[in-house]
Design a protein around this motif. Structure first.
Motif, PDB file in Angstrom:
ATOM      1  N   TRP A  22       0.830  -1.204   0.000  1.00  0.00           N
ATOM      2  CA  TRP A  22       0.000   0.000   0.000  1.00  0.00           C
ATOM      3  C   TRP A  22       0.876   1.271   0.000  1.00  0.00           C
ATOM      4  CZ3 TRP A  22      -2.655  -2.070   5.024  1.00  0.00           C
ATOM      5  CH2 TRP A  22      -3.332  -3.270   4.728  1.00  0.00           C
ATOM      6  N   ASP A  23       1.923   1.225   0.830  1.00  0.00           N
ATOM      7  CA  ASP A  23       2.789   2.416   0.949  1.00  0.00           C
ATOM      8  C   ASP A  23       3.450   2.751  -0.385  1.00  0.00           C
ATOM      9  OD1 ASP A  23       2.138   2.621   3.586  1.00  0.00           O
ATOM     10  OD2 ASP A  23       3.978   1.656   4.335  1.00  0.00           O
ATOM     11  N   ILE A  24       3.957   1.725  -1.090  1.00  0.00           N
ATOM     12  CA  ILE A  24       4.627   1.977  -2.368  1.00  0.00           C
ATOM     13  C   ILE A  24       3.636   2.479  -3.406  1.00  0.00           C
ATOM     14  CG2 ILE A  24       5.864   0.856  -4.267  1.00  0.00           C
ATOM     15  CD1 ILE A  24       7.138  -0.987  -2.115  1.00  0.00           C
ATOM     16  N   LEU A  25       2.426   1.894  -3.418  1.00  0.00           N
ATOM     17  CA  LEU A  25       1.400   2.358  -4.356  1.00  0.00           C
ATOM     18  C   LEU A  25       1.110   3.837  -4.141  1.00  0.00           C
ATOM     19  CD1 LEU A  25      -1.213  -0.586  -4.436  1.00  0.00           C
ATOM     20  CD2 LEU A  25       0.159   0.263  -6.341  1.00  0.00           C
ATOM     21  N   GLU A  26       0.955   4.248  -2.889  1.00  0.00           N
ATOM     22  CA  GLU A  26       0.606   5.636  -2.599  1.00  0.00           C
ATOM     23  C   GLU A  26       1.800   6.584  -2.817  1.00  0.00           C
ATOM     24  OE1 GLU A  26      -1.086   5.593   1.314  1.00  0.00           O
ATOM     25  OE2 GLU A  26      -3.041   4.904   0.570  1.00  0.00           O
ATOM     26  N   LYS A  27       3.012   6.026  -2.717  1.00  0.00           N
ATOM     27  CA  LYS A  27       4.205   6.833  -2.964  1.00  0.00           C
ATOM     28  C   LYS A  27       4.348   7.151  -4.450  1.00  0.00           C
ATOM     29  CE  LYS A  27       9.246   6.669  -2.578  1.00  0.00           C
ATOM     30  NZ  LYS A  27      10.408   5.846  -2.137  1.00  0.00           N
ATOM     31  N   VAL A  28       4.171   6.105  -5.305  1.00  0.00           N
ATOM     32  CA  VAL A  28       4.374   6.292  -6.742  1.00  0.00           C
ATOM     33  C   VAL A  28       3.130   6.892  -7.392  1.00  0.00           C
ATOM     34  CG1 VAL A  28       4.950   5.147  -8.924  1.00  0.00           C
ATOM     35  CG2 VAL A  28       6.027   4.381  -6.776  1.00  0.00           C
ATOM     36  N   PHE A  29       1.963   6.467  -6.920  1.00  0.00           N
ATOM     37  CA  PHE A  29       0.688   6.962  -7.469  1.00  0.00           C
ATOM     38  C   PHE A  29      -0.124   7.556  -6.316  1.00  0.00           C
ATOM     39  CE2 PHE A  29       1.984   3.921 -10.681  1.00  0.00           C
ATOM     40  CZ  PHE A  29       1.571   4.495 -11.877  1.00  0.00           C
ATOM     41  N   PRO A  30       0.230   8.738  -5.853  1.00  0.00           N
ATOM     42  CA  PRO A  30      -0.387   9.295  -4.633  1.00  0.00           C
ATOM     43  C   PRO A  30      -1.890   9.538  -4.720  1.00  0.00           C
ATOM     44  CG  PRO A  30       0.957  10.929  -5.774  1.00  0.00           C
ATOM     45  CD  PRO A  30       1.249   9.630  -6.440  1.00  0.00           C
ATOM     46  N   ASP A  31      -2.426   9.767  -5.864  1.00  0.00           N
ATOM     47  CA  ASP A  31      -3.862  10.087  -5.961  1.00  0.00           C
ATOM     48  C   ASP A  31      -4.674   8.970  -6.627  1.00  0.00           C
ATOM     49  OD1 ASP A  31      -3.496  12.657  -4.845  1.00  0.00           O
ATOM     50  OD2 ASP A  31      -2.731  13.366  -6.797  1.00  0.00           O
ATOM     51  N   VAL A  32      -4.072   7.819  -6.785  1.00  0.00           N
ATOM     52  CA  VAL A  32      -4.761   6.716  -7.477  1.00  0.00           C
ATOM     53  C   VAL A  32      -5.367   5.761  -6.445  1.00  0.00           C
ATOM     54  CG1 VAL A  32      -4.472   4.724  -8.980  1.00  0.00           C
ATOM     55  CG2 VAL A  32      -3.306   6.893  -9.522  1.00  0.00           C
ATOM     56  N   PRO A  33      -6.658   5.454  -6.547  1.00  0.00           N
ATOM     57  CA  PRO A  33      -7.290   4.545  -5.576  1.00  0.00           C
ATOM     58  C   PRO A  33      -6.822   3.093  -5.762  1.00  0.00           C
ATOM     59  CG  PRO A  33      -8.858   5.133  -7.301  1.00  0.00           C
ATOM     60  CD  PRO A  33      -7.627   5.970  -7.544  1.00  0.00           C
ATOM     61  N   TRP A  34      -6.867   2.353  -4.667  1.00  0.00           N
ATOM     62  CA  TRP A  34      -6.544   0.927  -4.714  1.00  0.00           C
ATOM     63  C   TRP A  34      -7.494   0.163  -3.787  1.00  0.00           C
ATOM     64  CZ3 TRP A  34      -5.287  -0.662   0.179  1.00  0.00           C
ATOM     65  CH2 TRP A  34      -4.762   0.296   1.057  1.00  0.00           C
ATOM     66  N   PHE A  35      -7.681  -1.107  -4.104  1.00  0.00           N
ATOM     67  CA  PHE A  35      -8.537  -1.968  -3.279  1.00  0.00           C
ATOM     68  C   PHE A  35      -8.039  -3.401  -3.420  1.00  0.00           C
ATOM     69  CE2 PHE A  35     -10.430  -2.021  -7.471  1.00  0.00           C
ATOM     70  CZ  PHE A  35     -10.884  -3.336  -7.655  1.00  0.00           C
ATOM     71  N   GLY A  36      -8.406  -4.237  -2.436  1.00  0.00           N
ATOM     72  CA  GLY A  36      -7.970  -5.633  -2.512  1.00  0.00           C
ATOM     73  C   GLY A  36      -8.640  -6.507  -1.484  1.00  0.00           C
ATOM     74  N   ASN A  37      -8.235  -7.772  -1.497  1.00  0.00           N
ATOM     75  CA  ASN A  37      -8.889  -8.772  -0.642  1.00  0.00           C
ATOM     76  C   ASN A  37      -7.989  -9.969  -0.422  1.00  0.00           C
ATOM     77  OD1 ASN A  37      -9.802  -9.178  -3.633  1.00  0.00           O
ATOM     78  ND2 ASN A  37      -9.993 -11.213  -2.680  1.00  0.00           N
ATOM     79  N   SER A  38      -8.313 -10.726   0.606  1.00  0.00           N
ATOM     80  CA  SER A  38      -7.603 -11.977   0.879  1.00  0.00           C
ATOM     81  C   SER A  38      -8.176 -13.089   0.001  1.00  0.00           C
ATOM     82  CB  SER A  38      -7.737 -12.354   2.348  1.00  0.00           C
ATOM     83  OG  SER A  38      -9.107 -12.555   2.682  1.00  0.00           O
TER      84      SER A  38
END
Length: 793
Positions: free
Chosen positions: A51-67
């Motif tokens: 999550w941290d890397i996603l928000e670092k490289v793409f700070p305004d892009v939403p993400w979601f996920g699941n187990s």
């Protein structure tokens, strides 16, 4: 619409790949992007670097996920954590992520909010669901989302962990963080966004039907009055131990709901013998155990992949139940989705349960494969994308599958036999209490009702019994045969049912005995009895056999309120019925029948006096019939019967209108139909005068033809009484040789030729040949009768 995939093995490599992808996005006009994460790892500390890397490289892009219980990328199993970038190329395409928590809101409230959000955003075309494993049923969610606009597709899965028996699961997103008690929803849509969803099951029913006799929510207590667990124990020898879930997964239940066949797996077996299911199963529904059929799955996969190819997807999301991995244990876990591999890029996971909206209803499935196909813009064919079909050889049916098919078919046959037996038992029950001739209830049912009435606590009652008896039934049986008697019994039953059927119970308790038992106020009985009389009168207007019914009435309680015993109640009705019967059978003088017969002879003379052309016709037919009977060598008693019948054969013409009977010319079809009624009218007259059955039958059938084309009943050959066959020739001889108002008498030669020509047609050939052999004697008799000098025989 595109996918770009990233495998998270270490943070450095992952970040490097994301930076490269970020540069690509800038070079290509910065398309709309969101990131989706599937993880077989549930520990939030191990997921946090992603999550941290996603928000670092793409700070305004939403993400979601699941187990998950395993991740899928391009129809192949991949590592523990997979990240995919969903790239939307059309500016009109929109998406929105929402996350809810069960611990903060009820599932009903969450469903209402999802519907509200979709209604607020008319661009929505699809709702994708990621649902944590919860202690409650998914039914409320499914039912709550049914109110979404019909065009909106819904698909998704219940998220889980690598241990599919574990209740552990989680969802996470940039809008809601990490939770083990949540629901993640993604809305997709837009003018140029298109979506199509489908499911593949492949489970075949095995064994008998089970009725859900007790359930509450998602807890299934009883199947066909057995504890639900006992079905697995009794029929499949599955024990209630730590392996129950895995063993039962191989034999899930098929359940019909919302017009869809749904696979339901038992999540757990409880100490009381109940089963906890993933979703509700309604009481009264029917379920069957099922077994995976490889060939059926392959055929379904082939059909659905060909259908998906026509849609031309760009991206596919796959929700495959983790239990299906065990089914294809001899292959890779993604073996069955191979045909979809070349159609589009895909991402997905192995789930605990699957969602799909069909026929306007959202259903939650188990052990099912759900695939959502998406694209932007119109269909664009790519000839390089070919379906990779599964090898037929690899789907050869194992012995267990063949045995399952055998058991299923034999069980189905047994079910059919049991169904027929149930119908037969119900029929036998009806037969036991129903009279076969009339359809009324019988004595057994009558006695049962009396027992019920006898057990009533109330000392006052408005029960009334009407005991009835058909008058003259023995005479009808003796004179006309049992067919006539049965006709009278049926007519009596119809009249009784017509009068009392809506207010009381109608029974036939003996040969000619009927009973009506009803609750009715005293003032209504007269009206009902009047309806009975009208019904009888209406029947007698056209009936061949006269109907009369003696009726005896009795009230269970006397006028003073004293309740009679059942036996006294029946006895009083019986006595009153016999009093009514005595009034019908008034005493008569011994010569009454002879007087009636004399009256009939007088009526014949009156009828013939109306028409000089037919005067003494009955006397001549009587003489010719006697002569023919003697030529045939019949006994004296038979000769007497035939001659008497010949004398009376046209008595029924007294009931025919004079303008038809004496018409000087050819009759119309309608007039001839009227004439054809005279044998029936004659038989009725003779019946009322106590003539024998044999004589009435001769008069009734003297216009039948040997070839079956006569009237009134179209009898043929020797089914026609011999006396009627004799009279038919005698009657024709006199008719042809008599002068009529519309023609002269025909010659004797013409008469002889007509008889000879119609042997086997109008006339009995044997009788006709005897007449022709004695033709000269017949002529002598005829001339003697015409001259007024009777021939002495």
């Amino acid at each position: 619409m595109k996918n770009r995939f990233f495998a998270f093995n270490d943070a450095g490599a992952f970040e490097k790949e994301l930076v490269q992808f970020s540069n690509w996005c800038k070079e290509n006009g910065s398309p709309t992007v969101c990131f989706q994460i599937h993880s077989a790892i549930l520990d939030p500390e191990k997921l946090k670097p992603v999550w941290d890397i996603l928000e670092k490289v793409f700070p305004d892009v939403p993400w979601f996920g699941n187990s998950t219980s395993g991740n899928i990328v391009n129809c192949e199993k991949t590592g523990d954590i997979s990240v995919s970038a969903i790239i939307f190329e059309k500016p009109t395409t929109k998406f929105k992520i929402h996350q809810y928590d069960f611990s903060q809101k009820s599932i009903k409230d969450i469903a209402n909010e999802i519907v509200k959000e979709a209604n607020h955003n008319p661009w929505v075309k699809a709702v994708e669901i990621y649902h944590c494993i919860a202690p409650f049923s998914t039914t409320h969610l499914c039912e709550g989302l049914d109110s979404l606009a019909p065009h909106i597709q819904i698909f998704g899965g219940i998220v889980c962990s690598p241990d599919i028996t574990s209740p552990e699961s989680c969802v996470f997103s940039s809008v809601g963080g990490y939770t083990k008690t949540g629901l993640l929803v993604v809305f997709y849509g837009g003018e140029e966004f298109f979506v199509e969803s489908r499911k593949i099951s492949g489970w075949k029913p095995i064994g008998r039907n089970f009725h859900v006799t007790r359930s509450k929510g998602n807890v299934l207590y009883e199947l066909s009055s057995l504890p639900a667990y006992e079905v697995y124990n009794k029929y499949l020898n599955i024990k209630n131990d730590n392996n129950f879930f895995y063993n039962a997964l191989e034999f899930p239940m098929l359940y019909e709901h919302n017009g869809i066949s749904i696979v339901r797996a038992a999540g757990a077996s409880n100490p009381d013998g109940s089963l906890t299911m993933s979703s509700d199963i309604d009481e009264g529904s029917i379920v069957r155990l099922s077994y995976g059929e490889p060939q059926l799955i392959v055929e379904k996969i082939r059909a659905e992949s060909e259908s998906a190819e026509l849609f031309a997807p760009e991206v596919m999301h796959i929700f495959s139940c983790a239990a299906r991995k065990a089914f294809w244990s001899q292959h890779e876990p993604t073996y069955e989705i191979t045909p979809f591999k070349n159609l589009a890029t895909s991402t997905g996971f192995f789930s605990h349960g699957e969602f799909l909206r069909e026929k306007g209803h959202l259903n939650q499935h188990n052990i099912t494969l759900v695939i959502a196909s998406m694209r932007e813009g119109p269909i664009v064919r790519n000839e390089d994308k070919k379906i990779e079909h599964i090898s037929e050889k690899s789907t050869r049916l194992p012995l267990a599958a063949r045995m399952a098919t055998f058991i299923s078919e034999t069980s189905f046959e047994l079910e059919q036999i049991n169904s027929k037996l149930r119908v037969m038992n119900e029929h036998l029950q009806d037969v036991a209490t129903t009279d076969s001739l009339t359809g009324l209830e019988n004595r057994l049912a009558f006695d049962a009702l009396l027992d019920t009435i006898n057990q009533e606590q109330s000392k006052t009652s408005n029960w009334t019994m009407l005991l009835m008896d058909v008058n003259g039934l023995k005479y009808a049986n003796d004179t006309f045969g049992h067919q006539a008697g049965d006709a009278l019994i049926v007519a009596a039953a119809n009249a009784i049912k017509g009068a009392y059927g809506t207010t009381g119970n109608c029974f036939r308790i003996g040969g000619d005995e009927f009973v009506v038992v009803m609750r009715a106020p005293l003032d209504s009985l007269f009206k009902l009895q009047r309806q009975l009389r009208r019904g009888i009168e209406e029947y007698n207007k056209t009936a061949l056999y006269h109907l009369s019914i003696a009726v005896g009435e009795s009230r269970l309680c006397s006028e003073t309120g004293v309740r009679k015993s059942i036996s006294d109640w029946k006895m009083e009705a019986d006595l009153n019925m016999y009093r009514d019967k005595v009034r019908y059978h008034k005493s008569s003088e011994s010569n009454e029948n002879q007087n009636l017969k004399d009256l009939i002879s007088c009526l014949i003379s009156v009828e013939e006096a109306k028409d000089s052309y037919t005067a003494h016709h009955s006397d001549r037919v009587k003489a010719y019939s006697e002569l023919i009977a003697r030529f045939l060598g019949l006994s004296e008693s038979s000769i007497s019967l035939i001659t008497n019948a010949a004398h009376l054969h046209d008595i029924g013409k007294i009931g025919i209108q004079d303008n038809v009977l004496t018409k000087p010319g050819k009759l119309t079809d309608e007039e001839f139909d009227i004439i054809k009624q005279h044998p029936v009218i004659g038989a009725k007259i003779l019946m009322q005068s106590n003539y024998t059955h044999e004589m009435v039958q001769i008069v009734l059938h003297h216009h039948e033809r040997y070839d079956g084309r006569g009237y009134p009943e179209g009898l043929k050959g020797e089914d026609i009484p011999i006396g009627a066959r004799v009279i038919a020739i005698a009657d024709s001889i006199d008719a042809m040789t008599s002068k009529r108002v519309y023609r002269d008498a025909m010659s004797l030669d013409y008469c002889r030729n007509e008889i000879e020509k119609n042997l086997g047609k109008m006339y009995d050939p044997a009788i006709g040949k005897v007449v022709l052999e004695h033709w000269n004697e017949m002529v002598d008799s005829l001339l003697s009768m015409r001259s007024g000098r009777p021939k002495v025989i």
